[in-house]
Scaffold this motif. Structure first.
Motif, mmCIF file in Angstrom:
data_model
loop_
_atom_site.group_PDB
_atom_site.id
_atom_site.type_symbol
_atom_site.label_atom_id
_atom_site.label_comp_id
_atom_site.label_asym_id
_atom_site.label_seq_id
_atom_site.Cartn_x
_atom_site.Cartn_y
_atom_site.Cartn_z
ATOM 1 N N VAL A 178 0.842 -1.188 0.000
ATOM 2 C CA VAL A 178 0.000 0.000 0.000
ATOM 3 C C VAL A 178 0.883 1.247 0.000
ATOM 4 N N THR A 179 0.314 2.354 -0.399
ATOM 5 C CA THR A 179 0.993 3.653 -0.349
ATOM 6 C C THR A 179 0.374 4.480 0.772
ATOM 7 N N GLU A 192 -2.373 2.093 -5.161
ATOM 8 C CA GLU A 192 -3.211 3.202 -5.641
ATOM 9 C C GLU A 192 -2.493 4.054 -6.684
ATOM 10 N N TRP A 193 -1.838 3.405 -7.640
ATOM 11 C CA TRP A 193 -1.115 4.174 -8.657
ATOM 12 C C TRP A 193 -2.043 5.100 -9.430
ATOM 13 N N THR A 194 -3.317 4.748 -9.498
ATOM 14 C CA THR A 194 -4.270 5.552 -10.274
ATOM 15 C C THR A 194 -4.457 6.943 -9.701
ATOM 16 N N SER A 195 -4.132 7.145 -8.426
ATOM 17 C CA SER A 195 -4.306 8.471 -7.824
ATOM 18 C C SER A 195 -2.995 9.244 -7.726
ATOM 19 N N LEU A 196 -1.893 8.632 -8.171
ATOM 20 C CA LEU A 196 -0.588 9.284 -8.072
ATOM 21 C C LEU A 196 -0.303 10.125 -9.316
ATOM 22 N N ARG A 242 4.661 9.375 -8.283
ATOM 23 C CA ARG A 242 5.082 7.987 -8.481
ATOM 24 C C ARG A 242 6.609 7.902 -8.483
ATOM 25 N N CYS A 243 7.262 8.843 -9.120
ATOM 26 C CA CYS A 243 8.721 8.850 -9.128
ATOM 27 C C CYS A 243 9.286 9.111 -7.734
ATOM 28 N N GLN A 244 8.642 9.994 -6.974
ATOM 29 C CA GLN A 244 9.085 10.228 -5.598
ATOM 30 C C GLN A 244 8.979 8.948 -4.764
ATOM 31 N N LEU A 245 7.904 8.215 -4.984
ATOM 32 C CA LEU A 245 7.692 6.961 -4.261
ATOM 33 C C LEU A 245 8.789 5.955 -4.619
ATOM 34 N N PHE A 246 9.106 5.845 -5.907
ATOM 35 C CA PHE A 246 10.187 4.953 -6.326
ATOM 36 C C PHE A 246 11.512 5.367 -5.680
ATOM 37 N N THR A 247 11.771 6.657 -5.672
ATOM 38 C CA THR A 247 13.032 7.142 -5.114
ATOM 39 C C THR A 247 13.148 6.786 -3.634
ATOM 40 N N ALA A 248 12.089 7.027 -2.879
ATOM 41 C CA ALA A 248 12.126 6.760 -1.439
ATOM 42 C C ALA A 248 12.306 5.273 -1.155
ATOM 43 N N ALA A 249 11.554 4.424 -1.847
ATOM 44 C CA ALA A 249 11.650 2.982 -1.614
ATOM 45 C C ALA A 249 12.997 2.441 -2.079
ATOM 46 N N GLY A 301 5.752 -0.569 -10.116
ATOM 47 C CA GLY A 301 4.475 -0.612 -10.817
ATOM 48 C C GLY A 301 4.436 0.498 -11.850
ATOM 49 N N CYS A 302 4.568 0.130 -13.121
ATOM 50 C CA CYS A 302 4.692 1.123 -14.191
ATOM 51 C C CYS A 302 3.521 1.082 -15.163
ATOM 52 N N THR A 303 2.404 0.526 -14.734
ATOM 53 C CA THR A 303 1.223 0.508 -15.587
ATOM 54 C C THR A 303 0.792 1.933 -15.923
ATOM 55 N N SER A 304 0.470 2.151 -17.186
ATOM 56 C CA SER A 304 -0.042 3.445 -17.638
ATOM 57 C C SER A 304 -0.785 3.213 -18.946
#
Length: 317
Positions: free
Chosen positions: A18-19, A55-59, A64-71, A84-87
């Motif tokens: 989850v995010t 919840e990538w649909t709300s990012l 989304r890039c910030q989330l990748f960077t932090a993780a 998760g790179c669905t688009s």
């Protein structure tokens, strides 16, 4: 046939996490950091960041890039991370993949473009375009509830031939279709999607298998230990872990994976929060689980020994 199984070291229980969001909808990076530490400490074999459960649909793209960077900075050197790179376009997916590659990720997870319901040749072209430009290997995600498409075995076999596709997450609700894809493709690519029940256990024991990309990891080590015990040859211990996982699935979701108390992310966040993990809130249009249903979720966790009655009472306050 080109076997690409050895290109990556993905196996076991790899949850889509989850995010965490704050009550006003902002990304909660402090909560994320604590949750990532907890997941790592509970022995996850890898993580999917910004998947459906995330919840990538709300990012926004930047979020989304910030989330990748932090993780990636926190865990990229400790266990496999899939972005998760669905688009809706290959162009956007490639941009996410390029960023994920710079911050410690080992692969990307991608469904066909949702909502549009493209045809087989269009889906093949979509993944081919991504493969040609992505710096990271691809896990194809067959997710009929989210895309409206249950990709056929013929199409999955075509996708498995694409050079940068190394894995398939086969999340069809049809056990027969999963088994067909598993046996047809398992020598060429990794195949994820084994159920953590007796069917899955017996299939894994008899024919091997790569793992499960589950959701949320609300039971923590129990999910990972299903595979740890299986690999150690202790089927009874694995079976008990699987039994607990099935209780969650049966009490919190319908047979077609629709949440009984709201959306999947909302249910998982309620469960994690009951365990003291800072999973945060969901973003609109999703709604957090109602107070009366949180009691039911906590009761399930009490029954499974994941929390004690005193902890549950304290969490409800």
């Amino acid at each position: 046939m080109d076997s690409k199984r050895g290109r990556v070291d993905w196996r076991g229980y790899i949850p889509a996490i989850v995010t965490p969001f704050t009550s006003d909808g902002a990304l909660d990076f402090a909560g994320l950091g604590t949750m990532l530490d907890w997941l790592h400490g509970e022995g996850m074999h890898g993580l999917v960041i910004a998947g459906t459960t995330g919840e990538w649909t709300s990012l926004t793209p930047d979020e989304r890039c910030q989330l990748f960077t932090a993780a990636g900075r926190q865990l990229g050197h400790k266990l496999p991370l899939l972005a998760g790179c669905t688009s809706f376009t290959a162009r956007d997916t490639i941009a996410y993949a390029r960023h994920a590659a710079t911050v410690g990720f080992q692969g990307i997870l991608v469904t066909p473009p949702p909502y549009l319901r493209p045809g087989d040749d269009e889906i093949h072209g979509f993944y081919s375009d991504i493969s040609a430009e992505s710096p990271l290997p691809i896990c194809v995600y067959n997710w009929p509830p989210g895309t409206g498409i249950d990709m056929s075995l013929d199409l999955l076999a075509r996708l498995a031939d694409i050079p940068n596709v190394v894995a398939i997450k086969q999340s069809t609700g049809d056990l027969r279709r999963f088994v067909e894809a598993f046996f047809a493709l398992k020598d060429q690519v990794l195949v994820f999607g084994h159920s953590m029940d007796e069917h899955g256990l017996q299939l894994l024991h008899a024919a091997g298998g790569d793992g499960t990309m589950g959701a949320g990891a609300v039971l923590g080590r129990v999910h990972a230990d299903f595979y740890n015990h299986l690999w150690a040859g202790d089927l009874d211990a694995a079976r008990e872990c699987g039994r607990k996982d099935r209780v969650i699935m049966e009490q919190w979701y319908t047979t077609d994976l629709v949440g009984r108390f709201g959306s999947g992310p909302a249910i998982l966040k309620a469960g994690l929060s009951a365990r003291g993990v800072p999973a945060g809130f969901v973003r609109p249009p999703l709604r957090d689980v109602a107070a009366e249903d949180r009691i039911k979720i906590r009761q399930t966790l009490i029954e499974l020994g994941a929390i004690g009655p005193a902890h549950a009472k304290q969490s409800a306050a």
